[in-house]
Design an enzyme around this catalytic site. Structure first.
Site, short mmCIF file in Angstrom:
data_model
loop_
_atom_site.label_atom_id
_atom_site.label_comp_id
_atom_site.label_asym_id
_atom_site.label_seq_id
_atom_site.Cartn_x
_atom_site.Cartn_y
_atom_site.Cartn_z
N GLU A 27 0.81 -1.19 -0.09
CA GLU A 27 0.06 0.08 0.00
C GLU A 27 0.86 1.13 -0.14
OE1 GLU A 27 -4.02 -0.97 2.23
OE2 GLU A 27 -1.97 -1.33 3.65
N TYR A 59 -18.28 24.74 -1.91
CA TYR A 59 -18.12 23.49 -1.90
C TYR A 59 -16.65 23.20 -2.73
CZ TYR A 59 -20.85 23.69 -6.06
OH TYR A 59 -21.70 23.95 -7.43
N ILE A 78 -7.05 4.72 7.81
CA ILE A 78 -8.03 5.22 7.15
C ILE A 78 -8.74 6.25 8.24
CG2 ILE A 78 -8.23 4.50 4.96
CD1 ILE A 78 -10.87 2.95 5.80
N GLU A 79 -8.94 5.77 9.48
CA GLU A 79 -9.47 6.65 10.46
C GLU A 79 -8.92 7.62 10.86
OE1 GLU A 79 -10.43 2.27 11.42
OE2 GLU A 79 -8.74 3.35 10.53
N LYS A 105 -12.27 2.44 0.95
CA LYS A 105 -10.86 1.57 0.48
C LYS A 105 -11.30 0.36 -0.26
CE LYS A 105 -6.43 0.70 2.48
NZ LYS A 105 -5.86 0.31 3.86
#
Length: 128
Positions: A27, A59, A78-79, A105
């Site tokens: 990764e 935005y 990812i947290e 993911k």
């Protein structure tokens, strides 16, 4: 003074990024796709009544902050990616009162034929 809760929100959905976040060596070396869904709680009464861009959070500007936060730091989890984005949005936009963010993911290193791994954080602006 806190704005009254209206339930109004700005929504950005399915934002795609390529990044090198993760625990596995593959990764970190090869990278992978990530998708982000974001809801930002903002009182939209002003722009709804005035039709004025000066009365809202753009935005496009939120997207720029999300992209910079995603790209700037490599994370294991990812947290942590999601929390880094939340912190950047709260720092950049004082009118954002709460955030719901989902980081997905689809190529997580697990043996799945279809689907994706994801997390979702719900955060309110910290009070002083």
């Amino acid at each position: 003074m806190a704005m009254p809760f209206t339930g109004d929100r700005i929504i950005l959905k399915d934002l795609g990024f390529y990044g090198y976040h993760g625990l596995m060596l593959e990764e970190k070396a090869l990278g992978q796709r990530f998708f982000i869904d974001l809801e930002c709680g903002v009182d939209l009464s002003g722009p709804a009544l005035t039709d004025s861009i000066g009365r809202t959070v753009s935005y496009a500007d939120i997207y720029d902050v999300v992209k910079a936060a995603f790209d700037t730091r490599r994370m294991h989890l990812i947290e942590a990616v999601a929390q880094n984005i939340v912190d950047a949005i709260f720092q950049s936009f004082q009118d954002v009162n709460w955030i719901i963010i989902r980081v997905r993911k689809p190529e997580a290193p697990i043996a799945m034929v279809r689907g994706e791994a994801a997390i979702e954080l719900h955060r309110q602006r910290p009070t002083a």
